[in-house]
Every structure is written in structure tokens, then in C-alpha cells.
Design an enzyme around this catalytic site. Structure first.
Site, PDB file in Angstrom:
ATOM      1  N   GLU A 144       3.154   7.842   8.062  1.00 50.01           N
ATOM      2  CA  GLU A 144       2.173   6.845   7.629  1.00 50.01           C
ATOM      3  C   GLU A 144       0.820   7.437   7.227  1.00 50.01           C
ATOM      4  OE1 GLU A 144       2.239   4.063  10.823  1.00 50.01           O
ATOM      5  OE2 GLU A 144       4.192   3.240  10.265  1.00 50.01           O
ATOM      6  N   ASP A 177       6.155  -0.438   4.048  1.00 45.29           N
ATOM      7  CA  ASP A 177       5.458  -0.147   5.313  1.00 45.29           C
ATOM      8  C   ASP A 177       6.002  -1.134   6.347  1.00 45.29           C
ATOM      9  OD1 ASP A 177       3.779   0.306   7.448  1.00 45.29           O
ATOM     10  OD2 ASP A 177       1.994  -0.522   6.483  1.00 45.29           O
ATOM     11  N   LYS A 231       8.729  -2.696  16.811  1.00 42.61           N
ATOM     12  CA  LYS A 231       8.608  -1.292  16.407  1.00 42.61           C
ATOM     13  C   LYS A 231       8.327  -0.393  17.613  1.00 42.61           C
ATOM     14  CE  LYS A 231       6.035   1.505  13.033  1.00 42.61           C
ATOM     15  NZ  LYS A 231       5.040   1.432  11.942  1.00 42.61           N
ATOM     16  N   ASP A 258      -5.153   6.749  11.889  1.00 41.75           N
ATOM     17  CA  ASP A 258      -4.301   5.576  11.664  1.00 41.75           C
ATOM     18  C   ASP A 258      -4.050   4.859  12.989  1.00 41.75           C
ATOM     19  OD1 ASP A 258      -2.431   3.698  11.003  1.00 41.75           O
ATOM     20  OD2 ASP A 258      -0.972   5.075  10.135  1.00 41.75           O
TER      21      ASP A 258
END
Length: 481
Positions: A188, A27, A89, A211
Site C-alpha cells: 500500500e 484497494d 482485513k 500509511d
């Protein structure tokens, strides 16, 4: 001839070793990153050499020295902010002209790479987000190699469900720089659904995975049936997350400092880094407490700052940010052709979902009841459950669920789990530009992959000898958008 046979035997042995090598799950997060594996059918997160399972997604690039990654880099961030990079990210695989003012509020300057993508400015050079991500992946790869006693070269890596092709390609490039072969990229929320062990549920069930992480938000709806995980729809925002709450809190503290006749911290990267770290620590504390003290001694030799922050003040700052998730939840429900009461569970994933305000808003959006408040003897799908709405499931660690799901997917690819199948989707529509600059959709969003589709077109002019086919991804009607 003998030499050829020897080379062939070596090649065959090398390929056999590669084929049998362990596949780990990774992850790669905005705030923290994790690596995980499966042992005897049980997934677990691999701890680093310091014993911690979470690796902060922070890299320090010193001058003429070895890179510092993780917790050590996080400690350096306030001292040398211009050489310490975090939240990359948000920038990976994106062009400079896509950048918003809010996203540019990091403690290091941003620039433009030769290909037009966002670059990170250090005092001596321009660094790509892929380079920073590669250093994080190298650290995770090293931790896994040390823990498992074998060289790790293969991985399943998770990405936000709403990442486009450019962002996914850049993530894969970062993995290659780290010496990893990406066996599969998993969205994810889908990985989180695997981790929650929902394949054990009897009969058909429908779940939503909410999420909310440090930099991205995804909402995916899945249907589960005897070990088959089929994604029905997904929606989200790759520029929305806990970082936005941190930025709002920093602005709030800057205003309080100005009111106290303190210094203007904005031009000083080191002071801004201290403010951000203090604000993030207070935010975490307020997930369990009603108030938190923020103490910043000696911002300047003459000025120290102290503030008593309450949960109510933080909620007021965070509410408009968290409220932006509502529209994505409703769109995903509409794409899946479902009403919220038809869901069985809503699963919370991502560290930011620990915030009480987030949980309260999710309850309001989906009409949830608490997982803990429902009797263990109550079957999903019972009359009471249907009347009350879906259950809010917070039974697992929201920081680790995605990584554990990646490990489960890795085990599926290795043949370890034979009774589970994951059917994912493409989150954005794919098509080509047609006459007049229009986007002609060929593969609609939320199509189950793999998928093959085609359409017949004619040329715009008679006797046209060639054409340029412009492939597009997105939901806008015009190609230029």
C-alpha cells in the site's frame, strides 16, 4: 482434425481477449475499499451505482437472501450486528491463537475454522474472512464492469506492506472467489508513492510514506530516480489503526454511560454497534472541529445518552495508540540507513491521517515542515529544505491515494506507462529451521524482489535418508516463535 483446429482457434481468441482485457487497481481496505483505473494517462477512482467512490468494507449475510455489501450493509450494522461483518482485513489469513483481546472487540462473535484460522460466527454458520472479502471484491468488480462497459477479470490488489505470506495468500484466494485474476499485489505505501506523482521530481529524492488506515499501519521509505521507484525499507504493524482508537472511544463512552446510571451495553451487540457508529462519526467530526455532540436516544426505553466530546479528550485516548507508530518509523529509517533530515518528503496516507494529532506526531518524529507552508518555487533538495527537514505532503486525498497507485501499477503492467518502474521488497525475512530449532535467515527483510538466494547445509545425522525442510517467515530467532 478440423475440430482440433476450431478448438485451438477458440482458445487463441479467448487468450487474446484475456490478454487485452482491462486491468483495474483495487484497494481492499479495512474500513473502505475502492476500485480505480487509468484513462488517457490520468488515474481515477470508479464510482459505484450510488455515485460514491468509497465502498464501506461491510457485508451483511441475511438468512436465505442475497448478500448486502457497502453502504447498505453499513446501515444495517446497528440493526443486525450478529450478521453484519466489518474490519475483516484484520483477521484474514491469521490463526485463532494469534488473536488478542483488543482485536476481538467487534460486534460479532469469532470462532475457529477447520484449518485453525479465525472464523466469523453468524447465527447459522461459520464464515471465513476470505468469503466476506470476496463479496466486497465482487461489488467492486461489478461497479468497474458497469462503468467501463467490459467484463473485468484482472486486477492489481494492494495489501499492507507488513502482510505476511499467509495473509497475502488469503487475500489472493478472496480475489479468486470473486472471479478475479490477481496480476500483482502491491504494498500500500508503495502504491501511494506512485499516486502522488513523485516520478515527476527532478533528480534523486527520498520519501517516507506514513500509511495509517483503519486496521493497519505501514511506514515505507523509497528512493525515486527518473521514474524508478525503489523501496529501501518497510516496517509496520498489521494490528494497529483507527479501529483501535474507535475501541478506546467506545470504552470511554461505556464508562460515561455507567457514571450516568445507564445500562450495561456490553452484552448487547446492537447497543455496542450504535455506540461504535456514534463514536466513529464523532471522531471524524473532530478532525475539523474542536468538539462534537454524541446523542444516543433511547438506549433503553428509560435511558437516553448525550455527551459533549472535545478534541482534547479524543487526543488523550488516541495518543498512546498513535505513539506506537514511532518505533516502526525509526526502525524503517535505521533499515534504510538514513536520518530523518535526509528525506525530502513524508507522505500521509490512510483516512486516520486526517486526525490533527497524527499529523502533529508525524512532524515530531521526522522534523517535518508543512507542504503548504513552503513556497512553490522552492526546489526539493535546496539548502533551506535540508535545514528544515522533510516536507509533510498532504496534497492528495489520503483515502484514494492507494487505489490510484494500484491503477497506475495496472497501467504499467498493461504497457500504458513505459517510463516508470517499481522495485518492491520483501517486508519479512525468509529462511528455514535448522538444528536446535533456530531460524536461519536466507533472504533478509527489505531485499529487493525478485531475488534468488541459497545456502549449503549438511544433515544433522550420518546416513540420514530424508529431511523435512521447514520454511519460515519473520524476525524471531527461534522457529517456534
Amino acid at each position: 482434425m478440423v475440430g482440433t483446429k476450431i478448438l485451438a482457434a477458440i482458445s487463441a481468441a479467448t487468450w487474446e481477449d484475456f490478454a487485452m482485457s482491462k486491468i483495474v487497481g483495487i484497494d481492499l481496505g479495512t474500513t473502505n475499499s475502492l476500485v480505480s483505473t487509468v484513462d488517457s494517462g490520468i488515474p481515477y477512482v470508479i464510482a459505484g451505482v450510488d455515485g460514491r467512490r468509497l465502498t464501506p468494507s461491510v457485508v451483511h449475510f441475511p438468512l436465505n437472501a442475497k448478500m448486502v455489501v457497502g453502504n447498505a450493509a453499513n446501515r444495517i450494522r446497528a440493526v443486525e450486528p450478529e450478521r453484519t461483518f466489518y474490519s475483516v482485513k484484520r483477521f484474514i489469513g491469521r490463526k485463532s491463537n494469534e488473536l488478542t483481546d483488543e482485536e476481538a472487540q467487534v460486534n460479532y462473535p469469532l470462532g475457529t475454522l477447520q484449518d485453525g484460522c479465525i472464523g466469523l460466527k453468524s447465527p447459522d454458520r461459520l464464515i471465513s474472512p476470505e468469503e466476506v472479502s470476496a463479496e466486497i471484491l465482487k461489488k467492486l468488480r461489478g461497479d468497474a464492469t458497469l462503468a467501463l462497459g467490459e467484463e473485468i477479470t484482472r486486477a492489481v490488489i494492494t495489501v499492507p506492506a507488513y502482510f505476511n505470506d499467509a495473509q497475502r495468500t488469503a487475500t489472493k484466494r478472496a480475489a479468486e472467489l470473486a472471479g478475479l485474476v490477481v496480476e500483482r499485489m502491491v504494498n500500500e505505501p508503495t502504491a501511494a508513492a506512485l499516486a502522488y506523482g513523485l516520478d515527476k521530481l527532478g533528480g534523486k529524492s527520498k520519501i517516507a510514506v506514513y500509511d495509517l488506515g483503519g486496521g493497519t499501519f505501514d511506514l515505507s521509505i523509497l528512493e525515486l530516480n527518473d521514474g524508478i521507484f525503489q523501496v529501501l525499507s518497510t516496517n509496520g504493524n498489521t494490528r494497529l489503526g483507527g479501529d483501535d482508537i474507535d475501541a478506546a472511544l467506545v470504552e470511554f463512552l461505556l464508562t460515561r454511560i455507567e457514571e450516568a446510571q445507564g445500562p450495561d451495553c456490553r452484552p448487547h451487540a446492537a447497543l455496542m454497534a450504535r455506540l461504535r457508529d456514534a463514536g466513529e462519526a464523532a471522531k471524524i467530526k473532530l478532525s475539523s472541529d474542536l468538539d462534537a455532540d454524541i446523542a444516543l436516544p433511547f438506549l433503553t426505553p428509560e435511558f437516553s445518552f448525550h455527551y459533549h466530546l472535545t478534541r482534547r479528550e479524543l487526543d488523550k485516548l488516541a495518543e498512546p495508540i498513535i505513539a506506537k507508530t514511532r518505533v516502526h518509523c525509526l526502525r524503517s529509517l535505521a533499515d534504510a540507513k538514513l536520518q530523518s533530515w535526509e528525506l525530502d518528503q513524508v507522505i500521509l496516507v490512510g483516512g486516520q491521517t486526517r486526525m490533527p494529532l497524527v499529523r502533529q506526531m508525524v512532524k515530531e518524529i521526522f522534523g517535518c515542515v508543512d507542504f503548504e507552508s513552503v513556497s512553490g518555487s522552492l526546489r526539493i533538495g535546496s539548502e533551506f529544505h535540508r535545514a528544515s527537514g522533510p516536507m509533510l505532503n498532504t496534497s492528495q486525498n489520503p483515502d484514494e491515494a492507494v487505489a490510484l497507485g494500484a491503477a497506475i501499477q495496472a497501467e504499467i503492467l498493461s504497457g500504458g506507462f513505459k517510463n516508470m518502474l517499481l522495485l518492491d521488497i520483501t517486508p519479512l525475512s525468509l529462511g528455514i529451521e535448522t538444528f536446535g530449532g533456530l531460524m536461519n535467515v536466507i533472504i533478509p527483510r527489505n531485499s529487493t524482489i525478485p531475488i534468488k538466494a541459497g545456502e549449503v547445509f549438511t544433515t544433522a545425522m550420518d546416513n540420514q535418508p530424508s529431511m523435512l525442510i521447514h520454511v519460515l517467515q519473520g524476525e524471531r530467532d527461534r522457529a517456534k516463535d
